[in-house]
Design an enzyme around this catalytic site. Structure first.
Site, short mmCIF file in Angstrom:
data_model
loop_
_atom_site.label_atom_id
_atom_site.label_comp_id
_atom_site.label_asym_id
_atom_site.label_seq_id
_atom_site.Cartn_x
_atom_site.Cartn_y
_atom_site.Cartn_z
N GLU A 140 79.81 40.75 -13.76
CA GLU A 140 79.17 41.04 -12.49
C GLU A 140 77.67 41.10 -12.76
OE1 GLU A 140 80.64 41.04 -9.70
OE2 GLU A 140 82.72 41.08 -10.35
N CYS A 171 72.09 45.38 -7.19
CA CYS A 171 72.28 43.97 -7.56
C CYS A 171 72.39 43.06 -6.34
CB CYS A 171 73.52 43.81 -8.45
SG CYS A 171 75.05 44.38 -7.69
#
Length: 455
Positions: free
Chosen positions: A210, A244
């Site tokens: 990720e 993110c």
């Protein structure tokens, strides 16, 4: 001090006992994890306040609440998820039945980052537990209070042969990665993701990465500008932009750019002015990151904000105008409270400029036009995103969350978390009441018979 190899042996032996595969054991572990979080909520909030100056509100909605929802959703569905799934059988396998069994990998390594140190450690753990794995957690050394507390609470809640926490810096983590895990789940930067993947490749260990990237936010000329301004300001500057999936840059249609920027700055003031003034705005995690982020203020011109303090490691929400793709702020993921604004009037050119760069983790579209929305969705590859909102897609247990290309490999959340920590084992159960003779080579008309089924 137990060595990493000894820890893995202990966990692998415990996994081989079959205990973690029992449904009752998985359910009890998930309930224990949820109770641990609720019981120690105040301590977790205090640790995140000390590490990142996070408010209790931000901590709950972005850390604690998300993990508790993952646990609730998983407990609701786990009995169905662990059942073998019956699937269709091809006509050529007449008499048989086909199933997919989900089995745990074994011992999983979960490496989490500093920006959401609780959520991004424990949310993947929910999936690892649900799938029946043992787990080693490696939280970030940049949030020492939260990492220390996670280690303390996990060690009190679970036996080390089941779930353990390793506190380590980058050098020690390299030693950890030399061990042969059965699965590695990593959340962090693209640069470190490449290191993780290289280490995993030596053991052919499957990975979920990720990562991140420059996530665009497009504001079209027909957007609801007031609502777009508010939702973008919230999604960008929550956690001081250290998210993110935060909008990394704005692409605003030229016809409405000036009007939108006025509304956007007004929304920033409304949402964050008092928080910044009261020194309740989330801080930058370290001096290294602080200097990197403030160095980007030389790009373009400051339209709003720009004030910062090294003493408190804070930078107020900042908007940059007059930015182009050659500026330093457009060369890397910002991961801080700076939002550059670009403009467009030609959709094709704007799309082309986005797809010339690495595939982003997220993309956001603000438009009332289904045609425009469809054009963007069909033209640009990205991990996931929202239409007329920001960030909210990652909080849904019904939507798998992950990247594509340089923004990541694999996806999780909800059923996706169970699946990512499970190997899908295909099983065909054949009947013994009859046998199809034409499958065997000693039958003279076998080929002719086979061609009746396969053409």
């Amino acid at each position: 001090m137990v060595s990493f190899s000894e820890l893995l042996k202990v966990q692998r032996d415990f996994f081989q006992s079959g205990k973690t595969k029992e449904l009752s054991y998985r359910i009890e572990a998930l309930l224990s994890l949820g109770n641990m979080i609720r019981k120690h909520e105040a301590e977790l909030m205090a640790a995140l306040k000390k590490d990142l100056n996070k408010s209790n509100f931000d901590t709950y909605i972005t850390e604690i609440g998300i993990v508790l929802e993952e646990i609730r959703f998983t407990l609701k569905h786990i009995k169905d998820w662990i059942q073998p799934r019956k699937v269709k059988t091809a006509f050529t396998q007449m008499g048989s039945k086909s199933y997919i069994y989900s089995e745990p990998y074994g011992v999983a390594l979960i490496i989490s980052p500093w920006n959401y140190p609780l959520q991004l450690t424990l949310a993947p753990l929910v999936g690892a537990i649900a799938a029946g794995n043992c787990a080693v957690l490696k939280p970030s050394e940049l949030t020492p209070e939260t990492s220390r507390l996670i280690k303390e609470l996990i060690s009190k809640t679970f036996p080390p042969e089941y779930i353990s926490v390793v506190q380590a810096d980058a050098e020690i983590t390299q030693s950890l990665l030399k061990e042969k895990f059965d699965y590695i789940f990593f959340t962090g930067s693209v640069t470190v993701g490449k290191v993780i993947m290289e280490a995993a490749a030596k053991h052919l260990t499957p990975v979920t990465l990720e990562l991140g990237g420059k996530s665009p936010c497009i504001v079209h000329r027909d957007a609801n500008l007031k609502l777009a301004a508010k939702r973008i300001a919230w999604g960008k500057f929550i956690n001081a932009g250290q998210t993110c999936v935060a909008p990394d840059y704005l692409y605003v249609h030229r016809e409405i750019k000036d009007e939108f920027i006025r509304m956007f700055i007004a929304s920033i003031k409304d949402l964050y002015e008092e928080i910044v003034k009261n020194e309740e705005f989330t801080r930058i995690v370290s001096e290294k990151h602080f200097h990197r982020i403030t160095g980007l203020l030389t790009s373009g011109e400051i339209l709003h904000g720009g004030n910062y303090s090294l003493d408190t490691l804070t930078l107020e929400p900042t908007v940059l105008g007059g930015v182009n793709w050659d500026d330093p702020v457009m060369q890397e993921e910002i991961f801080g409270p700076i939002l550059p604004v670009l403009e467009y009037d030609d959709e094709k050119t704007m799309i082309h400029q986005i797809i010339e760069h690495p595939k982003p983790l997220a993309l956001y579209i603000f438009s009332e036009s289904k045609d425009f929305q469809g054009t963007i969705l069909d033209s640009i590859s990205f991990g996931g995103g929202c239409i007329n909102d920001t960030v909210m897609h990652l909080s849904s247990p019904y939507l798998p969350f992950g990247g594509v290309g340089e923004s990541g490999i694999g996806a999780y959340h909800g059923r996706g978390s169970f699946d990512v920590f499970s190997h899908q084992k295909s099983i065909l159960k054949q009947t013994t009441t009859f046998d199809l003779p034409f499958r065997y080579p000693n039958r003279k008309d076998a080929l002719k018979q086979i061609k009746r089924f396969i053409k």
